[in-house]
Motif scaffolding. Structure first.
Motif, PDB file in Angstrom:
ATOM      1  N   ARG A 253      -5.806  -0.262   6.099  1.00  0.00           N
ATOM      2  CA  ARG A 253      -6.062   0.781   5.098  1.00  0.00           C
ATOM      3  C   ARG A 253      -6.076   0.193   3.693  1.00  0.00           C
ATOM      4  NH1 ARG A 253      -2.220   2.568   8.818  1.00  0.00           N
ATOM      5  NH2 ARG A 253      -3.010   4.230  10.172  1.00  0.00           N
ATOM      6  N   ALA A 254      -6.938   0.750   2.853  1.00  0.00           N
ATOM      7  CA  ALA A 254      -6.945   0.340   1.442  1.00  0.00           C
ATOM      8  C   ALA A 254      -5.760   0.955   0.704  1.00  0.00           C
ATOM      9  CB  ALA A 254      -8.254   0.751   0.788  1.00  0.00           C
ATOM     10  N   LEU A 255      -5.551   2.255   0.866  1.00  0.00           N
ATOM     11  CA  LEU A 255      -4.447   2.966   0.216  1.00  0.00           C
ATOM     12  C   LEU A 255      -3.770   3.869   1.224  1.00  0.00           C
ATOM     13  CD1 LEU A 255      -4.295   4.775  -3.189  1.00  0.00           C
ATOM     14  CD2 LEU A 255      -3.779   6.065  -1.101  1.00  0.00           C
ATOM     15  N   ARG A 256      -2.434   3.844   1.209  1.00  0.00           N
ATOM     16  CA  ARG A 256      -1.659   4.814   1.972  1.00  0.00           C
ATOM     17  C   ARG A 256      -0.452   5.230   1.148  1.00  0.00           C
ATOM     18  NH1 ARG A 256       0.465   4.699   8.310  1.00  0.00           N
ATOM     19  NH2 ARG A 256       1.099   6.898   8.316  1.00  0.00           N
ATOM     20  N   THR A 257      -0.126   6.524   1.178  1.00  0.00           N
ATOM     21  CA  THR A 257       1.054   7.009   0.450  1.00  0.00           C
ATOM     22  C   THR A 257       2.278   6.807   1.334  1.00  0.00           C
ATOM     23  OG1 THR A 257       0.489   9.240   1.188  1.00  0.00           O
ATOM     24  CG2 THR A 257      -0.188   8.608  -1.049  1.00  0.00           C
ATOM     25  N   GLU A 258       2.717   5.570   1.352  1.00  0.00           N
ATOM     26  CA  GLU A 258       3.804   5.129   2.208  1.00  0.00           C
ATOM     27  C   GLU A 258       4.388   3.861   1.592  1.00  0.00           C
ATOM     28  OE1 GLU A 258       3.807   4.622   6.907  1.00  0.00           O
ATOM     29  OE2 GLU A 258       2.756   2.961   5.935  1.00  0.00           O
ATOM     30  N   ASN A 259       5.695   3.648   1.758  1.00  0.00           N
ATOM     31  CA  ASN A 259       6.268   2.420   1.216  1.00  0.00           C
ATOM     32  C   ASN A 259       5.829   1.203   2.032  1.00  0.00           C
ATOM     33  OD1 ASN A 259       7.867   2.730   3.500  1.00  0.00           O
ATOM     34  ND2 ASN A 259       9.815   2.488   2.437  1.00  0.00           N
ATOM     35  N   ARG A 260       6.081   0.037   1.470  1.00  0.00           N
ATOM     36  CA  ARG A 260       5.578  -1.177   2.081  1.00  0.00           C
ATOM     37  C   ARG A 260       6.177  -1.407   3.467  1.00  0.00           C
ATOM     38  NH1 ARG A 260       1.028  -3.228   1.094  1.00  0.00           N
ATOM     39  NH2 ARG A 260       1.398  -3.046  -1.146  1.00  0.00           N
ATOM     40  N   ALA A 261       7.433  -0.971   3.662  1.00  0.00           N
ATOM     41  CA  ALA A 261       8.111  -1.173   4.943  1.00  0.00           C
ATOM     42  C   ALA A 261       7.742  -0.130   5.988  1.00  0.00           C
ATOM     43  CB  ALA A 261       9.620  -1.180   4.732  1.00  0.00           C
ATOM     44  N   ALA A 262       6.929   0.842   5.600  1.00  0.00           N
ATOM     45  CA  ALA A 262       6.498   1.918   6.504  1.00  0.00           C
ATOM     46  C   ALA A 262       7.674   2.762   6.992  1.00  0.00           C
ATOM     47  CB  ALA A 262       5.706   1.358   7.683  1.00  0.00           C
ATOM     48  N   THR A 263       8.677   2.934   6.150  1.00  0.00           N
ATOM     49  CA  THR A 263       9.841   3.756   6.499  1.00  0.00           C
ATOM     50  C   THR A 263       9.907   5.047   5.705  1.00  0.00           C
ATOM     51  OG1 THR A 263      11.193   2.554   4.879  1.00  0.00           O
ATOM     52  CG2 THR A 263      11.209   1.745   7.164  1.00  0.00           C
ATOM     53  N   LEU A 264       9.007   5.253   4.739  1.00  0.00           N
ATOM     54  CA  LEU A 264       9.053   6.432   3.879  1.00  0.00           C
ATOM     55  C   LEU A 264       7.643   6.860   3.523  1.00  0.00           C
ATOM     56  CD1 LEU A 264      10.743   8.395   2.065  1.00  0.00           C
ATOM     57  CD2 LEU A 264      10.487   6.681   0.241  1.00  0.00           C
ATOM     58  N   ARG A 265       7.335   8.153   3.774  1.00  0.00           N
ATOM     59  CA  ARG A 265       6.060   8.731   3.361  1.00  0.00           C
ATOM     60  C   ARG A 265       6.364   9.965   2.524  1.00  0.00           C
ATOM     61  NH1 ARG A 265       4.417   8.037   8.950  1.00  0.00           N
ATOM     62  NH2 ARG A 265       4.222  10.290   9.179  1.00  0.00           N
ATOM     63  N   PRO A 266       6.590   9.810   1.226  1.00  0.00           N
ATOM     64  CA  PRO A 266       7.005  10.941   0.392  1.00  0.00           C
ATOM     65  C   PRO A 266       5.838  11.853   0.030  1.00  0.00           C
ATOM     66  CG  PRO A 266       6.718   9.004  -0.959  1.00  0.00           C
ATOM     67  CD  PRO A 266       6.483   8.565   0.457  1.00  0.00           C
ATOM     68  N   VAL A 267       6.170  13.060  -0.460  1.00  0.00           N
ATOM     69  CA  VAL A 267       5.164  13.943  -1.040  1.00  0.00           C
ATOM     70  C   VAL A 267       4.858  13.442  -2.446  1.00  0.00           C
ATOM     71  CG1 VAL A 267       4.591  16.286  -1.730  1.00  0.00           C
ATOM     72  CG2 VAL A 267       6.033  15.894   0.269  1.00  0.00           C
ATOM     73  N   VAL A 268       3.627  13.113  -2.708  1.00  0.00           N
ATOM     74  CA  VAL A 268       3.203  12.722  -4.048  1.00  0.00           C
ATOM     75  C   VAL A 268       1.983  13.547  -4.424  1.00  0.00           C
ATOM     76  CG1 VAL A 268       4.156  10.392  -3.881  1.00  0.00           C
ATOM     77  CG2 VAL A 268       1.802  10.814  -3.156  1.00  0.00           C
ATOM     78  N   SER A 269       1.801  13.767  -5.707  1.00  0.00           N
ATOM     79  CA  SER A 269       0.658  14.504  -6.228  1.00  0.00           C
ATOM     80  C   SER A 269       0.038  13.723  -7.378  1.00  0.00           C
ATOM     81  CB  SER A 269       1.098  15.891  -6.720  1.00  0.00           C
ATOM     82  OG  SER A 269       1.544  16.702  -5.654  1.00  0.00           O
ATOM     83  N   GLY A 270      -1.153  14.148  -7.776  1.00  0.00           N
ATOM     84  CA  GLY A 270      -1.798  13.510  -8.913  1.00  0.00           C
ATOM     85  C   GLY A 270      -2.279  12.106  -8.645  1.00  0.00           C
ATOM     86  N   ILE A 271      -2.717  11.833  -7.405  1.00  0.00           N
ATOM     87  CA  ILE A 271      -3.266  10.522  -7.075  1.00  0.00           C
ATOM     88  C   ILE A 271      -4.764  10.530  -7.392  1.00  0.00           C
ATOM     89  CG2 ILE A 271      -3.541   8.766  -5.299  1.00  0.00           C
ATOM     90  CD1 ILE A 271      -0.604   9.480  -6.079  1.00  0.00           C
ATOM     91  N   VAL A 272      -5.174   9.621  -8.265  1.00  0.00           N
ATOM     92  CA  VAL A 272      -6.568   9.531  -8.689  1.00  0.00           C
ATOM     93  C   VAL A 272      -7.134   8.205  -8.192  1.00  0.00           C
ATOM     94  CG1 VAL A 272      -8.145   9.450 -10.651  1.00  0.00           C
ATOM     95  CG2 VAL A 272      -6.156  10.982 -10.700  1.00  0.00           C
ATOM     96  N   PHE A 273      -8.215   8.295  -7.438  1.00  0.00           N
ATOM     97  CA  PHE A 273      -8.847   7.122  -6.822  1.00  0.00           C
ATOM     98  C   PHE A 273     -10.328   7.199  -7.153  1.00  0.00           C
ATOM     99  CE2 PHE A 273     -10.339   4.611  -3.124  1.00  0.00           C
ATOM    100  CZ  PHE A 273      -9.437   3.553  -3.149  1.00  0.00           C
ATOM    101  N   ASP A 274     -10.747   6.499  -8.208  1.00  0.00           N
ATOM    102  CA  ASP A 274     -12.095   6.645  -8.743  1.00  0.00           C
ATOM    103  C   ASP A 274     -12.777   5.293  -8.909  1.00  0.00           C
ATOM    104  OD1 ASP A 274     -11.595   9.354  -8.989  1.00  0.00           O
ATOM    105  OD2 ASP A 274     -11.458   9.350 -11.184  1.00  0.00           O
TER     106      ASP A 274
END
Length: 358
Positions: free
Chosen positions: A57-78
């Motif tokens: 994957r290019a981008l994933r909302t997950e920490n590097r260790a793959a132990t946390l996937r938090p709720v995040v908002s305002g992600i801009v990918f342009d």
């Protein structure tokens, strides 16, 4: 015109779960990069599309260790070039029962040579996905499981994208755009002005646009989309488990050359062997032209009667919807398959059809 830009490659070979951008904070902008899953200095990757991909994957909302996937908002990918990934380009999927994630934007990117998907979001994530090009992808955009309201004033949409579907080595079905499980207080999701092109070499089953499980108030509007099935993509629009408490509307645009069905409304989703859990399956087609190749049917309403919820499959046709192509016109299969023609000029049947209504 693109100016000099940073190139991002994987440092290690991990084609099954690697990610280049691990995002765990809100209000992050990633713009103007070339993000490449194929590092020519690495070996042992997954071969497809002329490359040896080293990253999932290019981008994933997950920490590097793959132990946390938090709720995040305002992600801009342009304005990024994203290419050569085994799984997904842009991927947001928070853990557990979560609040709505809003204010996310994916705009004016090129996703190229993606073995599986370009963009995937799941579990209360609302996003604007706009004016991107998906070139040589197995699946373009998939959105799943939103039942909470977006932030006030934020309207998720998929609009103005060009999606070119090709075989990439994945054994799953092709999907241009998929909206699955829109329910409860989720705001209406609009799919508008997109063009989906199927390569003639496609042999897997697949759909241009899937609208599934819009239930308990969930609504999806597909407006002025163009699906060029090219005689190889099985279905233009696939509609399943839409209970009519919200509105499933397909208006304007066209489907041409569908191998099996221009539009298919059913109570059984053969893609996932799932019966409808709603009390009926309802959709409206309004001024859209639906066409199939000689092997197919322009409009197919299919009530199988399987499962425990035995409500009808009901399609309303209005405002000069076109029934086109060289196959069959409108088919109603099953005891509770219904097509309601509404208004004085509900549909126009092409003279090229092998039959009009069966």
């Amino acid at each position: 015109v693109r100016v000099a830009e940073a190139f991002v490659y994987p440092a290690t070979n991990n084609p099954s779960s690697g990610k280049l951008f691990a995002v765990t904070a809100s209000n992050v902008s990633i713009a103007g990069f070339t993000i490449d899953g194929d590092n020519l200095a690495l070996s042992g990757g997954t071969a497809f599309g002329g490359v040896d991909s080293n990253c999932a994957r290019a981008l994933r909302t997950e920490n590097r260790a793959a132990t946390l996937r938090p709720v995040v908002s305002g992600i801009v990918f342009d304005n990024n070039v994203v290419k050569n990934f085994t799984t997904t380009g842009f991927y947001m999927f928070p853990d557990g029962t979560v609040a709505n994630s809003s204010g996310n934007y994916v705009r004016q990117n090129l996703f190229s040579n993606m073995r599986f998907r370009g963009v995937y979001t799941q579990n209360e994530v609302d996003t604007v996905i706009e004016n991107n090009v998906f070139n040589a992808v197995h699946t373009g955009i998939a959105i799943s499981s939103v039942g909470t309201a977006a932030a006030t004033g934020f309207e998720p949409r998929i609009t103005g994208n060009t999606i070119n579907l090709v075989p990439t080595g994945s054994s799953t079905r092709h999907m241009g755009i998929s909206i699955n499980h829109r329910y409860n207080t989720a705001v209406r999701h609009v799919i508008s002005g997109n063009t989906i092109n199927a390569d003639a070499s496609i042999t897997n089953n697949g759909e241009g646009i899937r609208i599934t499980s819009a239930v308990f108030g969930g609504s999806v509007h597909a407006l002025n989309n163009t699906i060029n099935a090219n005689g190889s993509l099985a279905t233009g629009y696939w509609v399943w488990n839409t209970d009519g408490q919200g509105e499933t509307l397909i208006s304007g645009g066209a489907v041409t050359g569908a191998k099996t069905n221009g539009l298919y409304l059913t109570d059984f989703d053969g893609a996932y062997a799932a019966n409808s859990y709603s009390t009926g399956n309802f959709a409206i087609v309004d001024g859209v032209s639906l066409g199939a190749a000689a092997t197919g049917t322009a409009v197919n309403v299919h009530w199988t009667g399987t499962g425990s919820n035995l409500g009808p499959c009901t399609l309303t046709v209005r405002n000069s919807a076109g029934v086109a192509g060289t196959g069959a016109g409108v088919a109603m299969n099953g005891a509770k398959a219904r097509v309601n023609f509404s208004g004085t000029s509900a549909a126009q049947f092409a003279g090229s059809l092998a039959s009009y209504i069966t």
